[in-house]
Each structure stands twice: as C-alpha cells, then as structure tokens.
Scaffold this motif. Structure first.
Motif, PDB file in Angstrom:
ATOM      1  N   LEU A  10     -37.436  34.592 -43.219  1.00 18.02           N
ATOM      2  CA  LEU A  10     -37.040  33.294 -44.083  1.00 18.02           C
ATOM      3  C   LEU A  10     -35.942  33.683 -43.189  1.00 18.02           C
ATOM      4  CD1 LEU A  10     -38.263  33.825 -47.296  1.00 18.02           C
ATOM      5  CD2 LEU A  10     -39.016  32.531 -45.418  1.00 18.02           C
ATOM      6  N   VAL A  11     -34.875  34.432 -42.551  1.00 16.20           N
ATOM      7  CA  VAL A  11     -33.834  34.642 -41.775  1.00 16.20           C
ATOM      8  C   VAL A  11     -33.463  33.201 -40.612  1.00 16.20           C
ATOM      9  CG1 VAL A  11     -32.189  35.401 -40.339  1.00 16.20           C
ATOM     10  CG2 VAL A  11     -32.746  36.641 -42.055  1.00 16.20           C
ATOM     11  N   PRO A  12     -34.774  33.644 -39.880  1.00 19.53           N
ATOM     12  CA  PRO A  12     -34.281  32.217 -38.896  1.00 19.53           C
ATOM     13  C   PRO A  12     -34.265  30.634 -40.258  1.00 19.53           C
ATOM     14  CG  PRO A  12     -36.223  33.420 -37.717  1.00 19.53           C
ATOM     15  CD  PRO A  12     -35.733  33.844 -39.468  1.00 19.53           C
ATOM     16  N   PHE A  13     -34.488  29.851 -40.936  1.00 23.04           N
ATOM     17  CA  PHE A  13     -34.502  29.347 -41.804  1.00 23.04           C
ATOM     18  C   PHE A  13     -33.593  28.361 -42.411  1.00 23.04           C
ATOM     19  CE2 PHE A  13     -39.425  30.478 -41.063  1.00 23.04           C
ATOM     20  CZ  PHE A  13     -39.873  29.040 -40.381  1.00 23.04           C
ATOM     21  N   THR A  14     -33.299  29.635 -42.885  1.00 22.81           N
ATOM     22  CA  THR A  14     -31.835  30.303 -43.657  1.00 22.81           C
ATOM     23  C   THR A  14     -30.915  29.576 -42.661  1.00 22.81           C
ATOM     24  OG1 THR A  14     -31.973  32.199 -44.103  1.00 22.81           O
ATOM     25  CG2 THR A  14     -33.006  30.781 -45.517  1.00 22.81           C
ATOM     26  N   GLY A  28     -20.716  37.855 -43.386  1.00 21.95           N
ATOM     27  CA  GLY A  28     -19.823  37.276 -42.661  1.00 21.95           C
ATOM     28  C   GLY A  28     -21.047  36.009 -41.767  1.00 21.95           C
ATOM     29  N   LEU A  29     -20.656  35.805 -40.783  1.00 20.50           N
ATOM     30  CA  LEU A  29     -21.750  35.024 -40.257  1.00 20.50           C
ATOM     31  C   LEU A  29     -23.071  35.906 -39.770  1.00 20.50           C
ATOM     32  CD1 LEU A  29     -19.561  31.958 -38.142  1.00 20.50           C
ATOM     33  CD2 LEU A  29     -20.767  31.826 -40.086  1.00 20.50           C
ATOM     34  N   ALA A  70     -28.800  37.989 -48.681  1.00 19.92           N
ATOM     35  CA  ALA A  70     -28.902  36.687 -49.886  1.00 19.92           C
ATOM     36  C   ALA A  70     -27.447  36.501 -50.172  1.00 19.92           C
ATOM     37  CB  ALA A  70     -29.888  37.568 -50.505  1.00 19.92           C
ATOM     38  N   ALA A  71     -27.038  37.461 -50.753  1.00 19.36           N
ATOM     39  CA  ALA A  71     -25.412  36.848 -51.141  1.00 19.36           C
ATOM     40  C   ALA A  71     -24.854  35.742 -50.279  1.00 19.36           C
ATOM     41  CB  ALA A  71     -25.012  38.245 -51.136  1.00 19.36           C
ATOM     42  N   ALA A  72     -24.634  36.402 -49.056  1.00 17.33           N
ATOM     43  CA  ALA A  72     -24.035  35.756 -47.440  1.00 17.33           C
ATOM     44  C   ALA A  72     -24.792  34.130 -47.271  1.00 17.33           C
ATOM     45  CB  ALA A  72     -24.265  36.473 -46.228  1.00 17.33           C
ATOM     46  N   THR A  73     -26.450  34.470 -47.585  1.00 15.57           N
ATOM     47  CA  THR A  73     -26.519  33.202 -47.379  1.00 15.57           C
ATOM     48  C   THR A  73     -26.630  32.091 -48.865  1.00 15.57           C
ATOM     49  OG1 THR A  73     -28.746  33.991 -45.895  1.00 15.57           O
ATOM     50  CG2 THR A  73     -30.123  32.051 -47.286  1.00 15.57           C
ATOM     51  N   LEU A  74     -26.916  32.484 -49.893  1.00 15.20           N
ATOM     52  CA  LEU A  74     -26.062  31.357 -50.625  1.00 15.20           C
ATOM     53  C   LEU A  74     -24.557  30.711 -50.275  1.00 15.20           C
ATOM     54  CD1 LEU A  74     -27.796  33.595 -53.599  1.00 15.20           C
ATOM     55  CD2 LEU A  74     -28.816  31.405 -52.487  1.00 15.20           C
ATOM     56  N   LEU A  75     -24.190  31.781 -50.069  1.00 15.45           N
ATOM     57  CA  LEU A  75     -22.574  31.604 -50.027  1.00 15.45           C
ATOM     58  C   LEU A  75     -22.307  30.691 -49.029  1.00 15.45           C
ATOM     59  CD1 LEU A  75     -19.166  32.534 -50.358  1.00 15.45           C
ATOM     60  CD2 LEU A  75     -19.655  34.035 -48.231  1.00 15.45           C
TER      61      LEU A  75
END
Length: 301
Positions: A171-175, A237-238, A274-279
């Motif tokens: 899912l990383v490419p989508f998020t 981070g990014l 998951a935390a970085a994506t939500l952030l």
C-alpha cells in the motif's frame, strides 16, 4: 413575488462527476507522454531481462516514483485555472470552496488509478522475470553505530537475518502518493505563487545548512542529528512515508575483504510506517482545508 432559479443548484455528485471529466481532459497530454515513456522503458527492460536474465522481486514499497508523481500532479490539475480572482471555475452556481475540494478529489482519483497501473506494471515484470512475491529473503543487518565507524567493516559484524515481505507494504505507493499530493495541493490552492515558496524553502534550507557548517553550529549544519535529517530520514520522516524507510535504512559499505555490499541498519517497521503515514496524510488534510478556506464565498480574492 419570489422568483425561482431556472436550474437547481448542482448536486455534489454532479459537481464531482464534472470535475472528474474536466481533470481527465486536463491530464490528457501528461498522460500520453507518460504512456509513451512507460512503453519505451518496458521495451528496454524486457530486452535486458531476455538478454542477461536475472529476476525482479515484487517490492513496490521501494519505489520513489509514486511520491514524485503525487508531488507534481497538482501542477497539471490546476494548470490554466485562475485559482484567485474571477475564473470559469468560480462562476458556476456552486460554492467556491466545494468546487476547489471537488477538483482536488478528482485529481486524487486519477492519481490512484495511475498508481494502480504502476503497481500492476511492477507485478507483470516480477512474473516475467520469475521473481518472488512473498518468498522469504535474506538481508545483511548491521547496527547503525557500526555503519558510522571509520574504515572497512569487519564481515563478522554483519549478520544475515531472514525477512518475509509484508503485503501491507504494497500500500506504500498509494499512501505515499496521497500524502505528497495533499501537501502539494494545499500549497497550490492556498498560495498565489507556490513555485516561489518551493524554491525559497529549498534555497533557505541549503543556506541555513551552509551557515551552520561555516559557523560550526552542529544543530544547523547538515548531519545525522540535524533537524532536516530527522524530517527526511527519521523514524517518522518523509522517507518512512515514501518507502517505509526501505531507502534510508539501506547503505553501501566496504568490507575488510574489499567487497562492497548493501547492508541494512534496521528492518522496516509496519508500526512506524502506519504512524508516519497517518501523521503526514493528516497534516496534508489539515493544510488542504486551511488552503480551501481562502476560497470561501464572501472572502476577498
């Protein structure tokens, strides 16, 4: 006597459908250029696989391209639109902010379709080359403090660990594309001159880093403890958003035997991702809502 409008106010789904069509038309030229480029790359990679063999494992989380596409797409979405002041987008009988958010959503829908095709393209190359989808891999692991040690690395310090790819990381490419698209859309919608802000920020970062190096101010100078380094490659981070840290955790080292190998300073962590994506996506949503508020009816342009 109360006069009624000849036509009712368009329903939200009608506005969204028209924005999907309008954005699709605006993206025709970039899409055609992208398809031509992908076709050329496909031919070159296929020829190389047939000539030299090898295999390509399925790791969409390693790819930076979706993040870059999400960052650049708002330029095409808003190209030619008068975001401030009078313009066709703002003359329709729908509240300005709703129109702006509908256009952003339409761009995101097309972006997700493009990323899905990209992931399927990677999957096709994996199957063509005989690569694996979920097979266990062996990674070379080296503690981060050893990576900073001067000189060649003792092979005994490197240990091999089994690693099974996590399907959730597909899912990383989508998020990642969603996060960068939201942030870039907020900048495009909220600023009259977004390119000036981007260029000014980049130049400012390098200027501050150069001053820190010259003045020997460690917290300003570029380095592992620099705030910019944490923003880019830190646990939240990014790079965690872009690749689940699969880029920043890898490093090339030279062993004392003279061999150059790729080692990992740690393994990708689903919780951190998951935390970085939500952030970052949360920050993008808040920034986008703040930018859209500049286009409320009754506000000066």
């Amino acid at each position: 006597m109360i006069e009624t409008a000849l036509h009712p106010t368009p329903r939200p789904r009608d506005v969204l459908r028209e924005q999907l069509r309008a954005v699709g038309l605006a993206l025709r030229v970039p899409a055609a250029a992208t398809v031509a480029l992908v076709g050329l790359v496909t031919l070159l990679l296929t020829a190389e696989l047939l000539r030299e063999g090898g295999r390509v494992d399925f790791h969409p989380e390693h790819q930076m391209l979706p993040s870059v596409v999400g960052l650049l797409l708002p330029i095409a979405v808003w190209r030619g639109e008068a975001r401030f002041g009078a313009g066709f987008l703002w003359t329709l009988p729908v509240e300005r902010r709703r129109h702006a958010l509908a256009r952003v959503f339409a761009g995101w829908a097309w972006l997700m379709a493009a990323i899905a095709l990209f992931v399927l393209w990677l999957l096709a190359f994996t199957l063509l080359s005989g690569g694996s989808l979920l097979a266990e891999e062996t990674l070379r692991l080296l503690p981060s403090y050893s990576v900073r040690a001067p000189g060649p690395i003792d092979p005994a310090a490197v240990r091999s660990v089994p690693w099974t790819p996590q399907p959730l990381l597909w899912l990383v490419p989508f998020t990642a594309a969603t996060g960068t698209y939201l942030l870039a859309s907020a900048l495009a919608l909220g600023s009259r001159y977004p390119l000036r802000w981007i260029i000014g920020t980049v130049l400012g970062v390098f200027l501050v880093g150069a001053i820190g190096d010259a003045a020997d101010v460690k917290w300003l100078a570029f380095g592992p403890s620099n705030p910019l380094e944490s923003l880019l490659n830190g646990p939240y981070g990014l790079d965690t958003l872009f690749t689940a840290r699969t880029e920043s955790l890898k490093i090339d080292v030279t062993l004392s035997t003279g061999e150059s190998v790729v080692v990992w300073r740690g393994l990708p962590d689903l919780g951190q991702w998951a935390a970085a994506t939500l952030l970052w996506i949360g920050a993008g949503v808040l920034a986008l809502l703040a930018a859209a508020s500049r286009h409320r009816e009754g506000r000066p342009a």
